[in-house]
Design a protein around this motif. Structure first.
Motif, PDB file in Angstrom:
ATOM      1  N   GLN A   1       0.840  -1.185   0.000  1.00 21.89           N
ATOM      2  CA  GLN A   1       0.000   0.000   0.000  1.00 21.89           C
ATOM      3  C   GLN A   1       0.883   1.246   0.000  1.00 21.89           C
ATOM      4  N   ALA A   2       0.668   2.094  -1.000  1.00 22.90           N
ATOM      5  CA  ALA A   2       1.440   3.331  -1.142  1.00 22.90           C
ATOM      6  C   ALA A   2       0.502   4.524  -1.041  1.00 22.90           C
ATOM      7  N   VAL A   3       1.037   5.618  -0.524  1.00 22.94           N
ATOM      8  CA  VAL A   3       0.273   6.857  -0.405  1.00 22.94           C
ATOM      9  C   VAL A   3       1.020   7.963  -1.132  1.00 22.94           C
ATOM     10  N   ALA A   4       0.273   8.761  -1.883  1.00 25.49           N
ATOM     11  CA  ALA A   4       0.859   9.864  -2.645  1.00 25.49           C
ATOM     12  C   ALA A   4      -0.095  11.045  -2.629  1.00 25.49           C
ATOM     13  N   THR A   5       0.478  12.247  -2.715  1.00 26.95           N
ATOM     14  CA  THR A   5      -0.311  13.484  -2.693  1.00 26.95           C
ATOM     15  C   THR A   5       0.002  14.294  -3.940  1.00 26.95           C
ATOM     16  N   GLY A   6      -1.030  14.889  -4.525  1.00 30.84           N
ATOM     17  CA  GLY A   6      -0.837  15.717  -5.710  1.00 30.84           C
ATOM     18  C   GLY A   6      -2.169  16.168  -6.278  1.00 30.84           C
ATOM     19  N   ARG A   7      -2.122  16.562  -7.529  1.00 30.42           N
ATOM     20  CA  ARG A   7      -3.335  17.019  -8.224  1.00 30.42           C
ATOM     21  C   ARG A   7      -3.528  16.165  -9.471  1.00 30.42           C
ATOM     22  N   TYR A   8      -4.774  15.789  -9.707  1.00 30.63           N
ATOM     23  CA  TYR A   8      -5.075  14.985 -10.886  1.00 30.63           C
ATOM     24  C   TYR A   8      -4.900  15.813 -12.150  1.00 30.63           C
ATOM     25  N   GLY A   9      -4.347  15.146 -13.170  1.00 28.45           N
ATOM     26  CA  GLY A   9      -4.148  15.791 -14.464  1.00 28.45           C
ATOM     27  C   GLY A   9      -4.945  15.080 -15.548  1.00 28.45           C
ATOM     28  N   LYS A  10      -4.235  14.676 -16.595  1.00 24.69           N
ATOM     29  CA  LYS A  10      -4.901  14.082 -17.748  1.00 24.69           C
ATOM     30  C   LYS A  10      -5.510  12.729 -17.397  1.00 24.69           C
ATOM     31  N   GLN A  11      -6.670  12.458 -17.979  1.00 21.78           N
ATOM     32  CA  GLN A  11      -7.364  11.202 -17.748  1.00 21.78           C
ATOM     33  C   GLN A  11      -7.389  10.383 -19.033  1.00 21.78           C
ATOM     34  N   LEU A  12      -7.100   9.059 -18.907  1.00 19.87           N
ATOM     35  CA  LEU A  12      -7.080   8.147 -20.039  1.00 19.87           C
ATOM     36  C   LEU A  12      -7.930   6.922 -19.722  1.00 19.87           C
ATOM     37  N   LEU A  13      -8.294   6.208 -20.762  1.00 26.76           N
ATOM     38  CA  LEU A  13      -9.041   4.962 -20.610  1.00 26.76           C
ATOM     39  C   LEU A  13      -8.178   3.800 -21.090  1.00 26.76           C
ATOM     40  N   VAL A  14      -8.286   2.676 -20.391  1.00 19.50           N
ATOM     41  CA  VAL A  14      -7.552   1.461 -20.756  1.00 19.50           C
ATOM     42  C   VAL A  14      -8.575   0.418 -21.166  1.00 19.50           C
TER      43      VAL A  14
ATOM     44  N   ALA B   1     -17.204   9.670 -22.103  1.00 10.92           N
ATOM     45  CA  ALA B   1     -18.347  10.394 -21.563  1.00 10.92           C
ATOM     46  C   ALA B   1     -18.908   9.712 -20.313  1.00 10.92           C
ATOM     47  N   LYS B   2     -18.691   8.399 -20.182  1.00 11.49           N
ATOM     48  CA  LYS B   2     -19.210   7.678 -19.029  1.00 11.49           C
ATOM     49  C   LYS B   2     -18.240   7.668 -17.852  1.00 11.49           C
ATOM     50  N   ALA B   3     -16.983   8.000 -18.100  1.00 11.32           N
ATOM     51  CA  ALA B   3     -15.978   7.955 -17.037  1.00 11.32           C
ATOM     52  C   ALA B   3     -16.137   9.169 -16.125  1.00 11.32           C
ATOM     53  N   PRO B   4     -16.258   8.968 -14.809  1.00 15.97           N
ATOM     54  CA  PRO B   4     -16.400  10.099 -13.887  1.00 15.97           C
ATOM     55  C   PRO B   4     -15.162  10.992 -13.912  1.00 15.97           C
ATOM     56  N   ALA B   5     -15.386  12.273 -13.796  1.00 13.78           N
ATOM     57  CA  ALA B   5     -14.269  13.215 -13.768  1.00 13.78           C
ATOM     58  C   ALA B   5     -13.501  13.080 -12.463  1.00 13.78           C
ATOM     59  N   ALA B   6     -12.206  13.349 -12.511  1.00 15.99           N
ATOM     60  CA  ALA B   6     -11.361  13.246 -11.325  1.00 15.99           C
ATOM     61  C   ALA B   6     -11.638  14.411 -10.379  1.00 15.99           C
ATOM     62  N   PRO B   7     -11.474  14.206  -9.084  1.00 14.16           N
ATOM     63  CA  PRO B   7     -11.667  15.299  -8.117  1.00 14.16           C
ATOM     64  C   PRO B   7     -10.701  16.456  -8.384  1.00 14.16           C
ATOM     65  N   ALA B   8     -11.160  17.649  -8.140  1.00  7.05           N
ATOM     66  CA  ALA B   8     -10.321  18.830  -8.338  1.00  7.05           C
ATOM     67  C   ALA B   8      -9.554  19.146  -7.059  1.00  7.05           C
ATOM     68  N   GLY B   9      -8.483  19.914  -7.226  1.00  7.31           N
ATOM     69  CA  GLY B   9      -7.690  20.321  -6.078  1.00  7.31           C
ATOM     70  C   GLY B   9      -6.698  19.250  -5.646  1.00  7.31           C
ATOM     71  N   GLU B  10      -6.022  19.511  -4.553  1.00  5.11           N
ATOM     72  CA  GLU B  10      -5.017  18.576  -4.046  1.00  5.11           C
ATOM     73  C   GLU B  10      -5.697  17.395  -3.369  1.00  5.11           C
ATOM     74  N   VAL B  11      -5.238  16.209  -3.689  1.00  5.57           N
ATOM     75  CA  VAL B  11      -5.819  14.989  -3.134  1.00  5.57           C
ATOM     76  C   VAL B  11      -4.691  14.080  -2.640  1.00  5.57           C
ATOM     77  N   THR B  12      -5.035  13.224  -1.709  1.00  4.46           N
ATOM     78  CA  THR B  12      -4.117  12.188  -1.231  1.00  4.46           C
ATOM     79  C   THR B  12      -4.746  10.838  -1.534  1.00  4.46           C
ATOM     80  N   VAL B  13      -4.020  10.011  -2.260  1.00  4.18           N
ATOM     81  CA  VAL B  13      -4.564   8.724  -2.692  1.00  4.18           C
ATOM     82  C   VAL B  13      -3.772   7.597  -2.041  1.00  4.18           C
ATOM     83  N   THR B  14      -4.462   6.488  -1.815  1.00  3.12           N
ATOM     84  CA  THR B  14      -3.841   5.287  -1.250  1.00  3.12           C
ATOM     85  C   THR B  14      -4.264   4.098  -2.078  1.00  3.12           C
ATOM     86  N   GLY B  15      -3.285   3.302  -2.454  1.00  6.69           N
ATOM     87  CA  GLY B  15      -3.597   2.128  -3.268  1.00  6.69           C
ATOM     88  C   GLY B  15      -2.426   1.176  -3.346  1.00  6.69           C
TER      89      GLY B  15
END
Length: 302
Positions: free
Chosen positions: A74-87, A126-140
């Motif tokens: 489990q890693a934790v990182a802080t930053g701001r979301y940028g470009k979004q892609l689909l796989v 169009a179906k993919a939810p937009a990423a949260p705005a502002g600074e976020v901390t993610v864990t995964g």
């Protein structure tokens, strides 16, 4: 009887056998060790995945670079979301769908690929939810960069704009204008409306086709060793039989099995009908009772 073992020919055969058997055993043992190592890697990966779910999250920089020991942590990182892609073309629970991948711009300037979740169906921005705005901390769970063509990863090119086939820095560096970490994380808890993507074991740690190839090669090398021993005993027995026949006067002394076979072939070729003694089927002339034997002039023989 076994004096032939001291001839140069048999010296060469014996040296070959003495070298071939240890080599085959060594190669078979090495292939077996490779298979056992993969079995152990699978066990370690399972134990590590179980421990990763309970271990506290650690800062991303402490887990890089990603290897077999840190993959799944489990890693934790802080930053701001940028470009979004689909796989596209990713399955989850037996259903076809796609990942929603968003680049997280960290304080260091590099971007961390974050799989925010999975959606069913054909990839649709169009179906993919937009990423949260502002600074976020993610864990995964931290994951190793994917390789195109590996298990579950598409190697197809020519994808539409905004899509990528593999989650790796090599694939993403041409799609975003900033540096990308050679790793990615999948969120433990997916964003709203999506399903969390479970972590996977790194390549080469499971009982895949290559592991069973190692097991198959193990059997082949041991079979080769047994075949060498079998052929040595077969040649030894055959040579001993010819040496015994030579001592008994059945064949000229010093004649090899090859010489005897060659002599028989020459006798058959010399006979008009293919027999060894010039008579049909190798049998002698049979004279009916009461019919005198005549010479070539027709005069009865005495």
């Amino acid at each position: 009887m076994y004096r032939f073992l001291l001839t140069p020919r048999w010296w060469g055969i014996n040296v070959f056998v003495l070298l071939a058997i240890p080599f085959c055993i060594f190669m078979g043992s090495w292939q077996l060790s490779r298979f056992e190592a993969r079995v152990q890697d699978q066990r370690d990966a399972g134990e590590q995945a179980a421990a990763a779910r309970t271990d506290p999250a650690r800062p991303l920089r402490e887990l890089l670079p990603v290897d077999k020991d840190t993959s799944g942590k489990q890693a934790v990182a802080t930053g701001r979301y940028g470009k979004q892609l689909l796989v596209p073309d990713r399955e989850l629970g037996g259903r076809h769908g796609y990942y929603v991948l968003t680049l997280l711009r960290t304080d260091g300037g590099q971007a961390l690929p974050v799989v925010r979740g999975w959606l069913p169906g054909t990839a649709d921005a169009a179906k993919a939810p937009a990423a949260p705005a502002g600074e976020v901390t993610v864990t995964g769970a931290l994951q190793v960069s994917e390789s195109p063509g590996s298990d579950g990863v598409s190697a197809a090119g020519g994808l539409p704009d905004g899509q990528t086939g593999a989650i790796s820095s090599a694939s993403l560096v041409n799609l975003v204008p900033y540096k990308v970490y050679d790793a990615w994380i999948t969120l433990a808890k997916a964003d709203s409306g999506m399903t969390a993507v479970p972590a996977t074991a790194p390549q080469g740690t499971g009982l895949d086709l290559k592991a069973f190839q190692n097991l198959g090669y193990t059997g082949e090398w041991f079979v080769f060793a047994g075949f060498v021993v079998f052929m040595w005993f077969r040649l030894l027995r055959r040579e001993a039989e010819f040496a015994r026949d030579a001592e008994l006067g059945l064949i000229p002394s010093g004649t090899t099995d090859q010489d005897e076979e060659t002599g028989r072939d020459r006798e058959r070729d010399a006979a008009p009908d293919g027999s060894a003694d010039g008579t049909p089927d190798g049998s002698a002339d049979v004279v009916p009772d009461g019919d005198p034997v005549r010479d070539t002039a027709g005069t009865p023989a005495p």
